[in-house]
Design a protein around this motif. Structure first.
Motif, PDB file in Angstrom:
ATOM      1  N   UNK A 195      11.170   6.757 -15.484  1.00 21.02           N
ATOM      2  CA  UNK A 195      10.638   6.432 -14.162  1.00 21.02           C
ATOM      3  C   UNK A 195       9.921   7.634 -13.541  1.00 21.02           C
ATOM      4  N   UNK A 196      10.543   8.795 -13.569  1.00 21.52           N
ATOM      5  CA  UNK A 196       9.927   9.979 -12.970  1.00 21.52           C
ATOM      6  C   UNK A 196       8.724  10.455 -13.774  1.00 21.52           C
ATOM      7  N   UNK A 197       8.850  10.459 -15.081  1.00 20.43           N
ATOM      8  CA  UNK A 197       7.742  10.886 -15.939  1.00 20.43           C
ATOM      9  C   UNK A 197       6.578   9.896 -15.842  1.00 20.43           C
ATOM     10  N   UNK A 198       6.908   8.600 -15.777  1.00 17.20           N
ATOM     11  CA  UNK A 198       5.863   7.586 -15.633  1.00 17.20           C
ATOM     12  C   UNK A 198       5.122   7.726 -14.318  1.00 17.20           C
ATOM     13  N   UNK A 199       5.850   8.031 -13.237  1.00 22.45           N
ATOM     14  CA  UNK A 199       5.187   8.251 -11.941  1.00 22.45           C
ATOM     15  C   UNK A 199       4.217   9.416 -12.021  1.00 22.45           C
ATOM     16  N   UNK A 200       4.663  10.505 -12.627  1.00 22.88           N
ATOM     17  CA  UNK A 200       3.806  11.688 -12.726  1.00 22.88           C
ATOM     18  C   UNK A 200       2.542  11.396 -13.539  1.00 22.88           C
ATOM     19  N   UNK A 201       2.702  10.728 -14.673  1.00 16.65           N
ATOM     20  CA  UNK A 201       1.540  10.433 -15.510  1.00 16.65           C
ATOM     21  C   UNK A 201       0.559   9.503 -14.795  1.00 16.65           C
ATOM     22  N   UNK A 202       1.081   8.521 -14.068  1.00 10.49           N
ATOM     23  CA  UNK A 202       0.222   7.609 -13.318  1.00 10.49           C
ATOM     24  C   UNK A 202      -0.563   8.365 -12.253  1.00 10.49           C
TER      25      UNK A 202
ATOM     26  N   UNK B 170       0.832  -1.204   0.000  1.00 10.37           N
ATOM     27  CA  UNK B 170       0.000   0.000   0.000  1.00 10.37           C
ATOM     28  C   UNK B 170       0.865   1.252   0.000  1.00 10.37           C
ATOM     29  N   UNK B 171       1.897   1.251   0.863  1.00 13.40           N
ATOM     30  CA  UNK B 171       2.768   2.423   0.939  1.00 13.40           C
ATOM     31  C   UNK B 171       3.524   2.630  -0.372  1.00 13.40           C
ATOM     32  N   UNK B 172       3.934   1.551  -1.024  1.00  8.69           N
ATOM     33  CA  UNK B 172       4.644   1.676  -2.301  1.00  8.69           C
ATOM     34  C   UNK B 172       3.743   2.230  -3.399  1.00  8.69           C
ATOM     35  N   UNK B 173       2.431   2.082  -3.236  1.00  7.42           N
ATOM     36  CA  UNK B 173       1.498   2.597  -4.251  1.00  7.42           C
ATOM     37  C   UNK B 173       1.227   4.084  -4.078  1.00  7.42           C
ATOM     38  N   UNK B 174       1.426   4.613  -2.863  1.00  4.77           N
ATOM     39  CA  UNK B 174       1.070   6.009  -2.599  1.00  4.77           C
ATOM     40  C   UNK B 174       1.801   7.006  -3.487  1.00  4.77           C
ATOM     41  N   UNK B 175       3.121   6.867  -3.743  1.00  5.09           N
ATOM     42  CA  UNK B 175       3.795   7.843  -4.612  1.00  5.09           C
ATOM     43  C   UNK B 175       3.192   7.917  -6.012  1.00  5.09           C
ATOM     44  N   UNK B 176       2.550   6.847  -6.433  1.00  4.64           N
ATOM     45  CA  UNK B 176       1.936   6.838  -7.769  1.00  4.64           C
ATOM     46  C   UNK B 176       0.524   7.418  -7.749  1.00  4.64           C
ATOM     47  N   UNK B 177       0.065   7.817  -6.572  1.00  9.11           N
ATOM     48  CA  UNK B 177      -1.255   8.454  -6.466  1.00  9.11           C
ATOM     49  C   UNK B 177      -1.157   9.957  -6.238  1.00  9.11           C
ATOM     50  N   UNK B 178      -0.070  10.389  -5.610  1.00  8.62           N
ATOM     51  CA  UNK B 178       0.030  11.780  -5.159  1.00  8.62           C
ATOM     52  C   UNK B 178       0.527  12.728  -6.241  1.00  8.62           C
TER      53      UNK B 178
ATOM     54  N   UNK C  56      20.215   7.792 -17.795  1.00  4.38           N
ATOM     55  CA  UNK C  56      19.458   9.046 -17.857  1.00  4.38           C
ATOM     56  C   UNK C  56      18.064   8.785 -18.406  1.00  4.38           C
ATOM     57  N   UNK C  57      18.014   8.003 -19.484  1.00  5.71           N
ATOM     58  CA  UNK C  57      16.728   7.700 -20.100  1.00  5.71           C
ATOM     59  C   UNK C  57      15.833   6.904 -19.148  1.00  5.71           C
ATOM     60  N   UNK C  58      16.405   5.935 -18.438  1.00  2.00           N
ATOM     61  CA  UNK C  58      15.633   5.139 -17.479  1.00  2.00           C
ATOM     62  C   UNK C  58      15.073   6.023 -16.367  1.00  2.00           C
ATOM     63  N   UNK C  59      15.890   6.965 -15.896  1.00  2.00           N
ATOM     64  CA  UNK C  59      15.430   7.868 -14.831  1.00  2.00           C
ATOM     65  C   UNK C  59      14.294   8.757 -15.323  1.00  2.00           C
ATOM     66  N   UNK C  60      14.435   9.289 -16.531  1.00  2.00           N
ATOM     67  CA  UNK C  60      13.365  10.113 -17.098  1.00  2.00           C
ATOM     68  C   UNK C  60      12.057   9.326 -17.220  1.00  2.00           C
TER      69      UNK C  60
END
Length: 610
Positions: free
Chosen positions: A590-597, A491-499, A584-588
């Motif tokens: 990951x961060x961009x995917x989190x934001x879109x989710x 549950x806690x691991x899912x929270x960053x993908x909600x906020x 660099x591409x993997x980091x982009x």
């Protein structure tokens, strides 16, 4: 527990499986027609040339000319070259073309006939497989081996035909050929062949892990003795292993299972401690009689035989789906897998109804109906509790699933049959599927609408079976502690993908899982965090909320389209200038995917609450 409902807009069986399966004939049929046409065109050109030569021969009598022209008209050059009956004076190149056309036509024709033969053979297996477990196993085994060999050969044939078509279609009609097109066709062929080899030779481990505690026969003599009594009534031998767990179901299997890293073979019964606590004694008898009936009917034996075949079939399908030229073969084999599912579903229903009847005869109709209803109601309620907990928007101090379920289930059970679509609910099972509750109740002589059905669940179960298990409370609590700890972590691991952080607390959660990173390249430093990225050459950071599009060029440049206020802007960064470009591409991503989710989640949440 699952709920089945057919959407009115869902594609039908034909559109999903039949029509795509016919693609297996597209390349061979197209090749056959095309190369017949090309061969006929070559024959016509050669006949015109031969006719002209004959007519120009001043020494040949008219009658012989007519006879010779008629002979070459009746026997095309392709036929004469293949038989070697006449020397047409063709160049080696022309002779080679005719040989190529001849074999491509044969290959196309053999492919079509093989497809029709396999269609008929495996298609005939479907109705036969519905007769019995043994017939089903034989048909599935035969069908799998035939389809696997056919799929491998057909993939190779399709690859060869695609390469041939990539050259001859343009060469024949436009008198030009494209090396790139031939290369693409060749690549598709190689991908298809590689996919076939991967599917054939890739190992398919079929490990079945169960979370639970093996029951000690000595410490749990009461449990094992009662199982022996039930098995005697059902007409089968007791299980070799009994696993005590907290899943929301009971099940049996003869497949090897792994519990706490140790493998157990033979007949295995899984018993849910949490469910036993909720069941009346006679209901628990009915459930266990139902499970033992699967042993007596050899249901688990044939599941053990069939399961590895289905697993290998699934891995093979997955490999075929990845290959270019193997895609038509994937659709063809997926069609037969869907047909086999009809057979599997039919026999699954029959054996569940049989086991229900045996349990009913061993105990009583109310006991069997109550057991079915209570187990399915418990599964539904537990899923609802877990769903509500998981929807919490803050980290859970406690994931007290067990406590919530145990306290709330009696009230839920008392009103279970007043809820909509209850009849469509099914029992959970890790290795099988079950008919809907309404069908199973009707088979034992009851209906959901009857008043006595609600009364069956109105009384809380006495949990007598639970009391007979040594240290049941300790075993159950230990497993719930482990489950709830994992639940909280997930549950806690899912929270960053909600906020989309609006508070310091939310920001702290996101940063903890997505700490900022930085990369240094030839043109400067790139810094990325959960909400923005900043680059030395840019005047100011670019926030993810401003980005309209991210696109990578073939040269390794990241192009960014963004909206600031009412103005649209562009920015770019040359990732090829970074020594660790992939990082660099993997980091982009990951961060961009989190934001879109998070954006998608918040949007969906707003729609539900509006």
């Amino acid at each position: 527990m699952s709920k089945s409902s057919a959407s009115p807009n869902a594609p039908g069986f034909a559109k999903t499986f039949v029509y795509p399966a016919l693609l297996i004939f597209a390349v061979p049929l197209g090749s056959l027609l095309f190369f017949l046409h090309v061969q006929a065109s070559f024959d016509a050109d050669l006949l015109a040339s031969i006719t002209q030569q004959i007519n120009q021969d001043a020494e040949m009598p008219a009658a012989e000319k007519a006879e010779a022209i008629q002979f070459f008209t009746d026997h095309p050059a392709s036929e004469l070259v293949a038989s070697g009956d006449a020397d047409l004076g063709l160049t080696p190149e022309a002779t080679g073309y005719y040989a190529m056309f001849r074999w491509l036509i044969r290959l196309s024709l053999w492919s079509l006939l093989a497809g029709l033969a396999v269609l008929a053979l495996v298609g005939a297996c479907i109705p036969i497989s519905m007769r019995s477990h043994h017939a089903q196993y034989l048909c599935l085994s035969i069908g799998w081996h035939v389809l696997r060999i056919y799929g491998a050969l057909q993939t190779i044939v399709i690859g060869v035909l695609l390469v041939a078509l990539s050259f001859w279609v343009t060469a024949f009609w436009f008198e030009i050929y494209f090396v790139k097109l031939i290369f693409i066709a060749g690549a598709m062929a190689l991908l298809g062949i590689a996919a076939v080899l991967k599917g054939i030779f890739k190992s398919t481990p079929n490990e079945n892990h169960i979370v639970g505690e093996p029951a000690d026969p000595v410490a749990n003599a009461a449990l094992f003795n009662r199982l022996k009594e039930i098995c005697a009534k059902v007409g089968t031998t007791p299980p070799d292993n009994v696993i005590l767990g907290i899943d929301n179901n009971f099940f049996v299997t003869e497949m090897p299972v792994i519990v706490k890293g140790k493998q157990y073979t033979g007949r295995t019964l899984f018993v849910s401690l949490s469910l036993l606590k909720q069941l009346h004694e006679e209901e628990a008898d009915a459930i266990l009689a139902h499970e033992m009936a699967h042993f007596s009917g050899q249901d688990t034996l044939y599941s053990k035989k069939i399961s590895p075949l289905l697993t290998r079939y699934g891995h093979y399908l997955g490999a075929l789906q990845e290959g270019g030229a193997s895609l038509p073969v994937f659709y063809f084999m997926n069609f037969f897998r869907a047909l086999f599912e009809l057979s599997l579903s039919k026999l699954r229903r029959e054996r569940e109804f049989r086991a229900d009847q045996i349990a009913k005869q061993t105990t009583s109709t109310p006991a069997m109906a109550g057991a079915l209803s209570r187990v399915i109601a418990y599964s539904a309620y537990r899923e609802e509790v877990q769903r509500q907990l998981f929807s919490e928007e803050v980290a859970l101090e406690q994931a007290n699933v067990a406590e919530r379920v145990e306290q709330g289930f009696p009230e839920y059970a008392a009103t279970f049959f007043s809820q909509p679509d209850v009849g469509e609910l099914e029992s959970a099972h890790p290795f099988d599927s079950h008919p809907p509750l309404a069908h199973r109740l009707e088979a034992v002589g009851l209906r959901i609408e009857l008043p006595e059905m609600q009364a069956l669940l109105a009384q809380t179960g006495n949990g007598r079976w639970y009391e007979r298990i040594a240290d049941a409370a300790g075993l159950e609590r230990a497993q719930w502690d482990e489950f709830e700890a994992e639940f909280r972590q997930y549950h806690e691991q899912s929270l960053p993908y909600r906020y989309l952080p609006a508070t310091d607390q939310e920001r702290e959660v996101v940063v903890r899982h997505f700490p900022g990173v930085s990369f240094t390249g030839k043109e400067g430093e790139l810094r990325i965090d959960f909400e923005k990225m900043a680059f030395t050459k840019w005047e100011e950071p670019i926030y993810f909320r401003e980005i309209l599009q991210l696109q990578m060029t073939e040269g390794g440049e990241l192009q960014i389209k963004l909206q600031r206020g009412s103005a649209k802007q562009k920015a770019s960064i040359k990732l090829q200038k970074f020594p660790n470009q992939q990082e660099v591409l993997d980091a982009l991503n990951r961060f961009w995917g989190r934001y879109q989710t998070a954006v998608a989640y918040q949007s969906e949440r707003a729609e539900k609450t509006s």
